[in-house]
Design a protein around this motif. Structure first.
Motif, PDB file in Angstrom:
ATOM      1  N   LYS A 442       0.836  -1.204   0.000  1.00 41.32           N
ATOM      2  CA  LYS A 442       0.000   0.000   0.000  1.00 41.32           C
ATOM      3  C   LYS A 442       0.862   1.242   0.000  1.00 41.32           C
ATOM      4  O   LYS A 442       0.623   2.195  -0.760  1.00 41.32           O
ATOM      5  N   LYS A 443       1.891   1.262   0.845  1.00 39.48           N
ATOM      6  CA  LYS A 443       2.700   2.467   0.970  1.00 39.48           C
ATOM      7  C   LYS A 443       3.711   2.637  -0.165  1.00 39.48           C
ATOM      8  O   LYS A 443       4.072   3.761  -0.523  1.00 39.48           O
ATOM      9  N   TRP A 444       4.180   1.521  -0.729  1.00 39.94           N
ATOM     10  CA  TRP A 444       5.204   1.619  -1.756  1.00 39.94           C
ATOM     11  C   TRP A 444       4.648   1.606  -3.174  1.00 39.94           C
ATOM     12  O   TRP A 444       5.182   2.291  -4.058  1.00 39.94           O
ATOM     13  N   LEU A 445       3.614   0.846  -3.410  1.00 39.09           N
ATOM     14  CA  LEU A 445       3.133   0.666  -4.776  1.00 39.09           C
ATOM     15  C   LEU A 445       1.930   1.530  -5.113  1.00 39.09           C
ATOM     16  O   LEU A 445       1.655   1.785  -6.286  1.00 39.09           O
ATOM     17  N   ARG A 446       1.228   2.000  -4.093  1.00 36.68           N
ATOM     18  CA  ARG A 446      -0.022   2.721  -4.344  1.00 36.68           C
ATOM     19  C   ARG A 446       0.048   4.181  -3.927  1.00 36.68           C
ATOM     20  O   ARG A 446      -0.977   4.855  -3.870  1.00 36.68           O
ATOM     21  N   THR A 447       1.221   4.677  -3.599  1.00 35.99           N
ATOM     22  CA  THR A 447       1.398   6.084  -3.252  1.00 35.99           C
ATOM     23  C   THR A 447       2.526   6.675  -4.078  1.00 35.99           C
ATOM     24  O   THR A 447       3.396   5.955  -4.574  1.00 35.99           O
ATOM     25  N   ALA A 448       2.502   7.996  -4.211  1.00 34.52           N
ATOM     26  CA  ALA A 448       3.517   8.697  -4.993  1.00 34.52           C
ATOM     27  C   ALA A 448       4.423   9.504  -4.072  1.00 34.52           C
ATOM     28  O   ALA A 448       4.121   9.728  -2.898  1.00 34.52           O
ATOM     29  N   GLY A 449       5.538   9.935  -4.640  1.00 32.21           N
ATOM     30  CA  GLY A 449       6.435  10.802  -3.903  1.00 32.21           C
ATOM     31  C   GLY A 449       7.626  10.073  -3.339  1.00 32.21           C
ATOM     32  O   GLY A 449       7.744   8.846  -3.413  1.00 32.21           O
ATOM     33  N   LEU A 487       4.959   8.594   4.902  1.00 33.84           N
ATOM     34  CA  LEU A 487       6.165   7.948   5.417  1.00 33.84           C
ATOM     35  C   LEU A 487       6.073   6.458   5.134  1.00 33.84           C
ATOM     36  O   LEU A 487       5.006   5.858   5.259  1.00 33.84           O
ATOM     37  N   ARG A 488       7.204   5.846   4.762  1.00 33.95           N
ATOM     38  CA  ARG A 488       7.192   4.450   4.331  1.00 33.95           C
ATOM     39  C   ARG A 488       8.155   3.615   5.165  1.00 33.95           C
ATOM     40  O   ARG A 488       9.106   4.139   5.734  1.00 33.95           O
ATOM     41  N   PRO A 489       7.955   2.309   5.164  1.00 35.55           N
ATOM     42  CA  PRO A 489       8.954   1.424   5.780  1.00 35.55           C
ATOM     43  C   PRO A 489      10.134   1.228   4.838  1.00 35.55           C
ATOM     44  O   PRO A 489       9.954   1.029   3.639  1.00 35.55           O
ATOM     45  N   HIS A 490      11.331   1.319   5.376  1.00 35.11           N
ATOM     46  CA  HIS A 490      12.552   1.183   4.577  1.00 35.11           C
ATOM     47  C   HIS A 490      13.458   0.133   5.207  1.00 35.11           C
ATOM     48  O   HIS A 490      13.621   0.092   6.425  1.00 35.11           O
ATOM     49  N   ARG A 491      14.049  -0.691   4.373  1.00 35.11           N
ATOM     50  CA  ARG A 491      15.133  -1.563   4.803  1.00 35.11           C
ATOM     51  C   ARG A 491      16.417  -0.914   4.324  1.00 35.11           C
ATOM     52  O   ARG A 491      16.628  -0.751   3.103  1.00 35.11           O
ATOM     53  N   ILE A 492      17.281  -0.511   5.251  1.00 29.79           N
ATOM     54  CA  ILE A 492      18.494   0.198   4.852  1.00 29.79           C
ATOM     55  C   ILE A 492      19.703  -0.359   5.599  1.00 29.79           C
ATOM     56  O   ILE A 492      19.568  -1.070   6.604  1.00 29.79           O
ATOM     57  N   ALA A 493      20.853  -0.013   5.084  1.00 26.77           N
ATOM     58  CA  ALA A 493      22.117  -0.239   5.805  1.00 26.77           C
ATOM     59  C   ALA A 493      22.725   1.114   6.137  1.00 26.77           C
ATOM     60  O   ALA A 493      22.605   2.069   5.355  1.00 26.77           O
ATOM     61  N   VAL A 494      23.350   1.198   7.293  1.00 25.06           N
ATOM     62  CA  VAL A 494      24.103   2.381   7.684  1.00 25.06           C
ATOM     63  C   VAL A 494      25.575   2.006   7.657  1.00 25.06           C
ATOM     64  O   VAL A 494      25.993   1.055   8.333  1.00 25.06           O
ATOM     65  N   GLY A 495      26.352   2.714   6.871  1.00 25.35           N
ATOM     66  CA  GLY A 495      27.782   2.445   6.762  1.00 25.35           C
ATOM     67  C   GLY A 495      28.589   3.489   7.508  1.00 25.35           C
ATOM     68  O   GLY A 495      28.328   4.694   7.385  1.00 25.35           O
ATOM     69  N   VAL A 510      25.541  -1.585   9.653  1.00 32.81           N
ATOM     70  CA  VAL A 510      24.382  -2.022  10.420  1.00 32.81           C
ATOM     71  C   VAL A 510      23.165  -1.987   9.498  1.00 32.81           C
ATOM     72  O   VAL A 510      22.894  -0.962   8.865  1.00 32.81           O
ATOM     73  N   GLU A 511      22.443  -3.099   9.413  1.00 36.54           N
ATOM     74  CA  GLU A 511      21.248  -3.156   8.576  1.00 36.54           C
ATOM     75  C   GLU A 511      20.024  -3.186   9.484  1.00 36.54           C
ATOM     76  O   GLU A 511      19.986  -3.914  10.480  1.00 36.54           O
ATOM     77  N   LEU A 512      19.011  -2.406   9.121  1.00 35.53           N
ATOM     78  CA  LEU A 512      17.840  -2.303   9.995  1.00 35.53           C
ATOM     79  C   LEU A 512      16.632  -1.843   9.201  1.00 35.53           C
ATOM     80  O   LEU A 512      16.745  -1.393   8.051  1.00 35.53           O
ATOM     81  N   ASP A 513      15.463  -1.951   9.836  1.00 36.11           N
ATOM     82  CA  ASP A 513      14.218  -1.422   9.288  1.00 36.11           C
ATOM     83  C   ASP A 513      13.989  -0.020   9.831  1.00 36.11           C
ATOM     84  O   ASP A 513      14.108   0.219  11.041  1.00 36.11           O
ATOM     85  N   VAL A 514      13.671   0.899   8.934  1.00 34.88           N
ATOM     86  CA  VAL A 514      13.324   2.263   9.311  1.00 34.88           C
ATOM     87  C   VAL A 514      11.843   2.454   9.037  1.00 34.88           C
ATOM     88  O   VAL A 514      11.354   2.128   7.946  1.00 34.88           O
ATOM     89  N   ASP A 515      11.118   2.953  10.023  1.00 31.55           N
ATOM     90  CA  ASP A 515       9.687   3.165   9.843  1.00 31.55           C
ATOM     91  C   ASP A 515       9.276   4.354  10.697  1.00 31.55           C
ATOM     92  O   ASP A 515       9.793   4.550  11.803  1.00 31.55           O
ATOM     93  N   GLY A 516       8.358   5.138  10.194  1.00 30.12           N
ATOM     94  CA  GLY A 516       7.900   6.290  10.941  1.00 30.12           C
ATOM     95  C   GLY A 516       8.842   7.469  10.827  1.00 30.12           C
ATOM     96  O   GLY A 516       9.804   7.475  10.056  1.00 30.12           O
ATOM     97  N   GLU A 517       8.588   8.483  11.655  1.00 29.47           N
ATOM     98  CA  GLU A 517       9.324   9.736  11.556  1.00 29.47           C
ATOM     99  C   GLU A 517      10.728   9.623  12.123  1.00 29.47           C
ATOM    100  O   GLU A 517      11.673  10.223  11.592  1.00 29.47           O
ATOM    101  N   LEU A 518      10.905   8.861  13.198  1.00 27.12           N
ATOM    102  CA  LEU A 518      12.224   8.763  13.827  1.00 27.12           C
ATOM    103  C   LEU A 518      12.498   7.329  14.243  1.00 27.12           C
ATOM    104  O   LEU A 518      11.676   6.702  14.908  1.00 27.12           O
ATOM    105  N   THR A 519      13.639   6.812  13.818  1.00 31.12           N
ATOM    106  CA  THR A 519      14.044   5.449  14.157  1.00 31.12           C
ATOM    107  C   THR A 519      15.371   5.496  14.891  1.00 31.12           C
ATOM    108  O   THR A 519      16.388   5.959  14.342  1.00 31.12           O
TER     109      THR A 519
END
Length: 852
Positions: A442-449, A487-495, A510-519
């Motif tokens: 819903k958040k990734w495929l059905r929204t823009a921006g 705001l979307r859920p993101h799977r990211i790595a921090v280098g 470090v690899e983690l899930d980012v979701d919401g305004e502040l993680t």
């Protein structure tokens, strides 16, 4: 016209009514050498669930016969507006249509090209989105699949290639092809003419798939068949393993065809590819990488798109995003790949395209709302291809690569030869990954921006990090865009990178899930503050990334010192995005590039930086400083050209960059001397295509007149030479040259698609602002008529290519707004114009930022 612009509602109604069984198509192309029209006979067998009125699609100059279930219908009564009206009974029906169809020179339908080298005609079809109806009567929508059996009459000695294996011709002139499997109309194909051919095979276990390559004889000496076959076999090996579904067709031909509008087209078993990918001159490895990605993209389509096809064009991403993701993944991960750093190119080129597209007023969800064919014709864009592929890359990181491809395998087995929608794929992926993808989709495929990710770091006096968080924002969508920021859920790595002996090396990931305004990222708390913190390391998600102040300062000085190419590419891309957003001045971006580009080893990144610097200087630099910036860039390009290793890719890239920007008398003298042999650069071969680059710049600066261009054309009397010459003539800085070019494109409709594109490219010269200014009003005066009178491809070239992009001013915005308010353009044309307008608006903001 309603007949040419099929709506989704009409397609759904027709799909509910009809099941199509087969087409038998008989084409008489014996007069192809002379051109004109040809006889097309279509026999289609279908079943109606009830008696009802419906229609079949056909674009043709004349319809001779229409016969439904043995009863003749009056063509004058039933054929109108590119449709043949039918009152069908319940049950089985047989329809026969005989028409005179037309060859085109627009790259749509059955394109006809005459090679100036041998004066022979070469034909090929291009049917996506709705152009099979230009060649035979068809129910032109992807979910009415059928079998197709072509019979073709053509001159003796010619080659005839289609989706099915080529049979031996009867009497040397009639080819009867076996029926295809059940496929959609838009991936059927015919390629006809005296083409050159090379054959090989792919061997997999106990299976063998014939492989064919075709091009015009005038290009045969340049066809590097072994290299192309090698990439193709790599794709077969990797895709068959990952998809766990055998290649679904009997053979695989790749046909390099002239004047092709796109990069390539995934016709089932008969892929057409633009013949500029048969390199007649030296190119850099980046060009070979791009060609390989195109080859793999189209091969992936044999499964994604051809075997399993979207039900309607709103799921176009099911075709294009998957083909893009899997092609780059194959380059990056297939054993023995020549391009293991393919994700670097993807990050620096494809994702930049996506970020640009996603910030336009026309931004849309990956799964776009496609109401009619006009919508989809302008939807082959950076969101459908690059953003969709980026999101899939993130999904792979989220669920795991093995689980992802297990879902893909289940999807192919479940839906082979059918049509699908988004839930069909998500169901398979949820089953194999164990993840609930409803919120994700819903958040990734059905929204823009697009989202922006920034690090928030607190550091103690001893240099340790006492707090680390990632802040996500969702900037407002551009004015006029539909939807709301999310705001979307993101799977990211921090280098984390440290500067050691002048090199930036990663010391922690470090690899983690980012979701919401502040993680919060507690794993990084207590560590020493590194020199650089890079969010989205390894480029797992799709987001704009910003550096904290300390990291930005280090990167500004040491961007070229990352030991790996991908983090360099991510930082280069971030800097470019900041420049486009007015967060970095164009002159500061130039300084950043000048400081680091000489040590950038990835040639694809170097060439991207060349294009971006030139664009920044032309459009984003303050006008009163622009010439200084361009002078610095042209001088730097010459310096790098002279310093590059002789014969290297970097030397060739810098030669082209210098040719594009040379401006002083001495620099232009050098271009002329390189052209006539009066000067040389050790290791640099001034071959055919580089010669044309020099000629075009000399023409644009008044150093080469029409006679000089014609003399160069005599040296290169080929189709490519004709295109280069057309561009050079249009580039000349005189009122007469501009008027001549404008008349050829706008006031006449005789130019072939590729030549028209070249004339437009030559006409628009970035240092001819005053000369081109009168054409701003002429553009708006002519645009509506051009759009109505020309085919889609030809009209789109003009609408986009001749928009007054170079005139970055409020007056251009006002002229655009006045035209939009008064002209009532179609949705497709409105989109193209508002996208161009947004470019001018962005450039105005960037110029103000640069001046400040």
């Amino acid at each position: 016209m309603p007949g040419t612009n099929l709506t989704r509602d009409e397609a759904q109604q027709r799909a509910r009514l009809l099941t199509v069984d087969s087409y038998e198509i008989d084409l008489d192309l014996s007069g192809a050498q002379e051109g004109g029209t040809y006889r097309s006979q279509t026999t289609v067998r279908f079943t109606a669930r009830e008696a009802a009125a419906t229609f079949i699609d056909l674009v043709a100059p004349a319809v001779r016969e229409v016969e439904l279930n043995g009863t003749a219908l009056d063509p004058a009564a039933v054929f109108s507006d590119s449709r043949i009206a039918l009152d069908v009974p319940e049950g089985d029906s047989v329809l026969r249509v005989v028409a005179d169809c037309a060859y085109t020179n627009t790259g749509e339908g059955l394109h006809r090209f005459v090679d100036p080298v041998d004066e022979q005609a070469y034909l090929y079809t291009q049917f996506e989105v709705p152009d099979a109806r230009r060649v035979f009567a068809s129910f032109e929508q992807p979910d009415l699949k059928a079998t197709f059996a072509f019979t073709v009459t053509a001159p003796e000695g010619w080659k005839v290639i289609s989706n099915s294996p080529t049979p031996e011709p009867e009497n040397g002139t009639v080819w009867r092809f076996a029926p295809t499997p059940r496929i959609s109309t838009y991936i059927t194909a015919l390629i006809v003419g005296p083409y050159h051919e090379v054959h090989s095979s792919w061997e997999g276990g106990d299976r063998s798939v014939p492989l064919g390559l075709y091009c015009r004889p005038s290009l045969a000496e340049h066809l590097d068949a072994d290299a192309i076959f090698a990439v193709t076999r790599q794709g077969f090996d990797w895709f068959e393993e990952k998809f766990d579904f055998p290649y679904p067709f009997e053979k695989y031909d790749q046909l390099f065809v002239p004047e092709f509008n796109a990069g390539a087209m995934e016709n089932a078993g008969a892929v057409t590819i633009r013949d500029q990918y048969v390199f007649r001159s030296k190119v850099t490895d980046a060009a070979y990488e791009m060609r390989a990605e195109t080859i793999l993209h189209e091969l992936a389509h044999m499964w994604f798109g051809d075997l399993v096809t979207m039900e309607w064009w709103n799921d176009l991403w099911l075709n294009e995003s998957f083909a893009t993701y899997t092609s780059v993944a194959c380059q990056a991960h297939a054993p023995g790949s020549r391009w293991p750093h393919a994700w670097t190119s993807f990050a620096n080129q494809m994702k930049t395209w996506a970020y640009r597209q996603d910030q336009l007023p026309s931004t849309h969800p990956i799964m776009a709302e496609i109401n009619d064919l006009d919508d989809v014709l302008v939807n082959f864009d950076g969101i459908t291809y690059a953003k969709g592929a980026s999101v899939l890359k993130q999904l792979v990181a989220y669920v795991g690569m093995d689980e992802f491809f297990q879902g893909v395998q289940a999807y192919f087995k479940r839906h082979a030869w059918g049509n699908t929608t988004l839930p069909d794929l998500l169901t398979a992926l949820e089953e194999t990954s164990g993840r609930d993808l409803s919120t994700w989709s819903k958040k990734w495929l059905r929204t823009a921006g697009i989202n922006v990710l920034r690090p928030e770091i607190t550091v103690a006096e001893d240099g340790t990090m006492t707090a680390f968080a990632i802040r996500q924002t969702a900037p407002p969508l551009p004015e006029g865009a539909r939807g709301e920021p999310v705001l979307r859920p993101h799977r990211i790595a921090v280098g984390l990178y440290e500067l050691t002996d002048g090199r930036l090396e990663r010391v922690e990931r470090v690899e983690l899930d980012v979701d919401g305004e502040l993680t919060e990222v507690p794993d990084l708390v207590g560590r020493a503050r590194p020199a650089v913190v890079l969010l989205n390391d390894d480029d797992l998600t799709y987001a704009k990334v910003r550096l904290d102040a300390e990291s930005l300062a280090v990167v500004t000085e040491h961007l070229a010192d990352f030991t790996e190419p991908l983090p360099r590419a991510l930082c280069w891309a971030s800097a470019w995005d900041m420049t486009r957003d007015g967060e970095m001045r164009a002159r500061d971006y130039l300084e950043l590039v000048l400081r680091g580009v000489g040590r950038e080893s990835d040639i694809g990144v170097v060439q991207t930086l060349h294009r971006q610097v030139k664009l920044a200087l032309d459009l984003y630099a303050a006008p009163d400083w622009r010439e200084e910036g361009l002078s610095r860039w042209s001088a730097a390009a010459l310096e790098h050209l002279n310093a590059a290793a002789p014969g290297s890719d970097h030397q060739l890239a810098w030669a082209r960059a210098f040719a594009a920007t040379a401006r002083t008398g001495a620099q232009l003298d050098l271009l002329g001397a390189l052209l006539d042999g009066g000067a040389t650069v050790p290791g640099l071969t001034v071959d055919t295509d580089l010669r044309w680059a020099l000629v075009q710049r000399l023409a644009a600066t008044g150093r080469a007149d029409a006679g000089a261009v014609e003399a160069e054309l005599k040296r290169d009397a080929t189709a490519a030479g004709e295109r280069h010459a057309a561009a050079a003539l249009a580039a000349r800085p005189t009122e007469e040259a501009k008027a001549e070019a404008w008349a050829k494109v706008v006031e006449s409709d005789t130019l072939p698609n590729a030549v028209q594109e070249s004339v437009i490219g030559g006409f628009v010269q970035t240092d001819q602002h005053e000369l081109l200014l009168p054409y701003r009003d002429r553009y708006f005066a002519a645009l509506g008529t051009v759009w109505e009178a020309r085919s889609h491809e030809m009209a789109q070239q003009i609408a986009v290519g001749l928009y007054p992009t170079l005139h970055v001013s409020q007056e251009t915005l006002d002229a655009t707004d006045a035209w939009l308010a008064s002209a009532s353009p179609s949705a497709a044309l409105r989109r193209l114009v508002t996208e161009s307008r947004a470019g001018v608006e962005r450039a105005l903001r960037a110029q103000a930022a640069d001046a400040g």
